[in-house]
Design an enzyme around this catalytic site. Sequence first.
Site, PDB file in Angstrom:
ATOM      1  N   MET A 139      41.523 -57.666  -6.805  1.00  0.00           N
ATOM      2  CA  MET A 139      40.582 -58.752  -7.084  1.00  0.00           C
ATOM      3  C   MET A 139      40.632 -59.799  -5.968  1.00  0.00           C
ATOM      4  O   MET A 139      40.151 -60.921  -6.131  1.00  0.00           O
ATOM      5  CB  MET A 139      40.885 -59.393  -8.433  1.00  0.00           C
ATOM      6  CG  MET A 139      40.719 -58.403  -9.588  1.00  0.00           C
ATOM      7  SD  MET A 139      40.317 -59.172 -11.152  1.00  0.00           S
ATOM      8  CE  MET A 139      41.763 -60.176 -11.420  1.00  0.00           C
ATOM      9  N   HIS A 184      47.920 -61.235  -1.254  1.00  0.00           N
ATOM     10  CA  HIS A 184      49.262 -61.701  -0.897  1.00  0.00           C
ATOM     11  C   HIS A 184      50.076 -60.500  -0.429  1.00  0.00           C
ATOM     12  O   HIS A 184      49.553 -59.370  -0.375  1.00  0.00           O
ATOM     13  CB  HIS A 184      49.926 -62.427  -2.075  1.00  0.00           C
ATOM     14  CG  HIS A 184      49.804 -61.696  -3.382  1.00  0.00           C
ATOM     15  ND1 HIS A 184      50.455 -60.520  -3.632  1.00  0.00           N
ATOM     16  CD2 HIS A 184      49.065 -61.968  -4.495  1.00  0.00           C
ATOM     17  CE1 HIS A 184      50.155 -60.098  -4.841  1.00  0.00           C
ATOM     18  NE2 HIS A 184      49.304 -60.949  -5.396  1.00  0.00           N
ATOM     19  N   HIS A 238      49.896 -57.102  -2.299  1.00  0.00           N
ATOM     20  CA  HIS A 238      48.707 -56.289  -2.027  1.00  0.00           C
ATOM     21  C   HIS A 238      48.887 -55.533  -0.707  1.00  0.00           C
ATOM     22  O   HIS A 238      48.532 -54.357  -0.594  1.00  0.00           O
ATOM     23  CB  HIS A 238      47.463 -57.177  -1.897  1.00  0.00           C
ATOM     24  CG  HIS A 238      47.035 -57.858  -3.167  1.00  0.00           C
ATOM     25  ND1 HIS A 238      47.058 -59.222  -3.319  1.00  0.00           N
ATOM     26  CD2 HIS A 238      46.556 -57.367  -4.332  1.00  0.00           C
ATOM     27  CE1 HIS A 238      46.597 -59.543  -4.521  1.00  0.00           C
ATOM     28  NE2 HIS A 238      46.294 -58.443  -5.163  1.00  0.00           N
ATOM     29  N   ASP A 279      51.544 -54.779 -13.116  1.00  0.00           N
ATOM     30  CA  ASP A 279      50.608 -54.674 -14.237  1.00  0.00           C
ATOM     31  C   ASP A 279      50.893 -53.346 -14.940  1.00  0.00           C
ATOM     32  O   ASP A 279      50.122 -52.390 -14.830  1.00  0.00           O
ATOM     33  CB  ASP A 279      49.175 -54.759 -13.711  1.00  0.00           C
ATOM     34  CG  ASP A 279      48.927 -56.086 -13.022  1.00  0.00           C
ATOM     35  OD1 ASP A 279      48.633 -57.062 -13.700  1.00  0.00           O
ATOM     36  OD2 ASP A 279      49.084 -56.150 -11.776  1.00  0.00           O
ATOM     37  N   VAL A 337      56.563 -56.109  -6.216  1.00  0.00           N
ATOM     38  CA  VAL A 337      56.974 -56.834  -5.006  1.00  0.00           C
ATOM     39  C   VAL A 337      57.235 -58.282  -5.411  1.00  0.00           C
ATOM     40  O   VAL A 337      56.423 -58.909  -6.090  1.00  0.00           O
ATOM     41  CB  VAL A 337      55.868 -56.773  -3.924  1.00  0.00           C
ATOM     42  CG1 VAL A 337      56.325 -57.462  -2.651  1.00  0.00           C
ATOM     43  CG2 VAL A 337      55.483 -55.315  -3.651  1.00  0.00           C
ATOM     44  N   SER A 383      51.846 -62.836  -7.293  1.00  0.00           N
ATOM     45  CA  SER A 383      50.593 -62.785  -8.052  1.00  0.00           C
ATOM     46  C   SER A 383      49.631 -63.807  -7.472  1.00  0.00           C
ATOM     47  O   SER A 383      50.052 -64.887  -7.038  1.00  0.00           O
ATOM     48  CB  SER A 383      50.877 -63.130  -9.520  1.00  0.00           C
ATOM     49  OG  SER A 383      49.662 -63.428 -10.187  1.00  0.00           O
TER      50      SER A 383
HETATM   51  P1  AMP Z   1      45.039 -57.873  -8.516  1.00  0.00           P
HETATM   52  O1  AMP Z   1      44.333 -58.321  -7.281  1.00  0.00           O
HETATM   53  O2  AMP Z   1      45.908 -58.904  -9.127  1.00  0.00           O
HETATM   54  O3  AMP Z   1      44.115 -57.191  -9.505  1.00  0.00           O
HETATM   55  O4  AMP Z   1      46.047 -56.740  -8.043  1.00  0.00           O
HETATM   56  C1  AMP Z   1      45.603 -55.627  -7.327  1.00  0.00           C
HETATM   57  C2  AMP Z   1      46.675 -54.576  -7.367  1.00  0.00           C
HETATM   58  O5  AMP Z   1      47.872 -55.098  -6.796  1.00  0.00           O
HETATM   59  C3  AMP Z   1      47.023 -54.146  -8.810  1.00  0.00           C
HETATM   60  O6  AMP Z   1      47.257 -52.752  -8.839  1.00  0.00           O
HETATM   61  C4  AMP Z   1      48.286 -54.922  -9.082  1.00  0.00           C
HETATM   62  O7  AMP Z   1      49.132 -54.289 -10.009  1.00  0.00           O
HETATM   63  C5  AMP Z   1      48.927 -54.924  -7.707  1.00  0.00           C
HETATM   64  N1  AMP Z   1      49.890 -56.027  -7.604  1.00  0.00           N
HETATM   65  C6  AMP Z   1      49.640 -57.366  -7.726  1.00  0.00           C
HETATM   66  N2  AMP Z   1      50.786 -58.068  -7.621  1.00  0.00           N
HETATM   67  C7  AMP Z   1      51.778 -57.164  -7.440  1.00  0.00           C
HETATM   68  C8  AMP Z   1      53.183 -57.243  -7.272  1.00  0.00           C
HETATM   69  N3  AMP Z   1      53.832 -58.414  -7.270  1.00  0.00           N
HETATM   70  N4  AMP Z   1      53.882 -56.108  -7.099  1.00  0.00           N
HETATM   71  C9  AMP Z   1      53.254 -54.894  -7.106  1.00  0.00           C
HETATM   72  N5  AMP Z   1      51.937 -54.751  -7.280  1.00  0.00           N
HETATM   73  C10 AMP Z   1      51.197 -55.862  -7.427  1.00  0.00           C
END
Ligand code: AMP
Length: 281
Positions: A30, A34, A37, A150, A176, A185
């Site tokens: 989304m 960071h 990602h 997640d 991570v 996050s």
């Molecule tokens: P998001 O942009 O928050 O929807 O995350 C995109 C992808 O990155 C999803 O598959 C999340 O599970 C993964 N993700 C986000 N934060 C972390 C993290 N700290 N460690 C591992 N994967 C992450």
Amino acid sequence: MQIIEPISDMSQWSEMQRRQRQRIVLVPTMGFLHEAHLCLVRDAKTRGDRVVVSIFVNPTQFAPGEDFASYPRDFERDRRLLEAEGVDVLFHPSVEQIYPAGAQTFVEVERLSLPLCGSLRPGHFRGVATVVLKLFNIVRPQVAIFGEKDYQQLQVIRRMVGDLALDIEIIGHPIVREADGLAMSSRNSYLNAEQRHAAVCLSRALCKAERLFKRGEKSAAPILRLVTTELQKESQAQVEYVKLCDAETLDDVDEIGERAVIALAVRIGKARLIDNRVLQH
Ligand code: AMP
């Protein structure tokens, strides 16, 4: 790096790659990227020939009153970060393309969507499963990578892929963390300095739970008590749930069998933070 917005251009690109026997790896996000990602992106590069990162803040996975409108966005910064990682395509579709007028078809992964975040965010996993299936159909990757942060989302997607016989390998990437243990996050940006300091309580509580488990504790009750007590020591933290579940079905367990997951959601200020730890014999 190509930036592709129209769905038809994305599909055409993928079709060409497939004809040339290139293995496409998709990392759905989304945005507001960071380091976590970028770790997924680096993992993606080792698993195929072409890497596509999608950036789409998906409205259907936000319930009314949640942070869809205020979700952090910085496309230009994201673009630069992905370019520096050597990503092949940044797929950035519009909401109108993903949800054309009159759209009424949704994917429901029934039981796995009910507990944990599903019980507090009605419709969330229906939105996630629907958009991920659409992304899969448009990008047609052979591999897709999701983060274990997640955890429920990853289980929902694995189930959907199995149930719908999709020919896509799903990779779970380990959580991570920041140096002090906080899971990275995009929503950590909602925290002020004091709240950021308080947010370490999630990973600290999980570490304590894991230590107790490793010392031989197999019952859920004392482990859950320990985690809850640890979180409640932090006055800024409002606990939404602390659960010990079977690692595949996400059903609550009283005793830890082969593999269980301790999952938690905590509100600190405006941020709703989640974290988890798999406990395995
Ligand atoms: P998001 O942009 O928050 O929807 O995350 C995109 C992808 O990155 C999803 O598959 C999340 O599970 C993964 N993700 C986000 N934060 C972390 C993290 N700290 N460690 C591992 N994967 C992450």
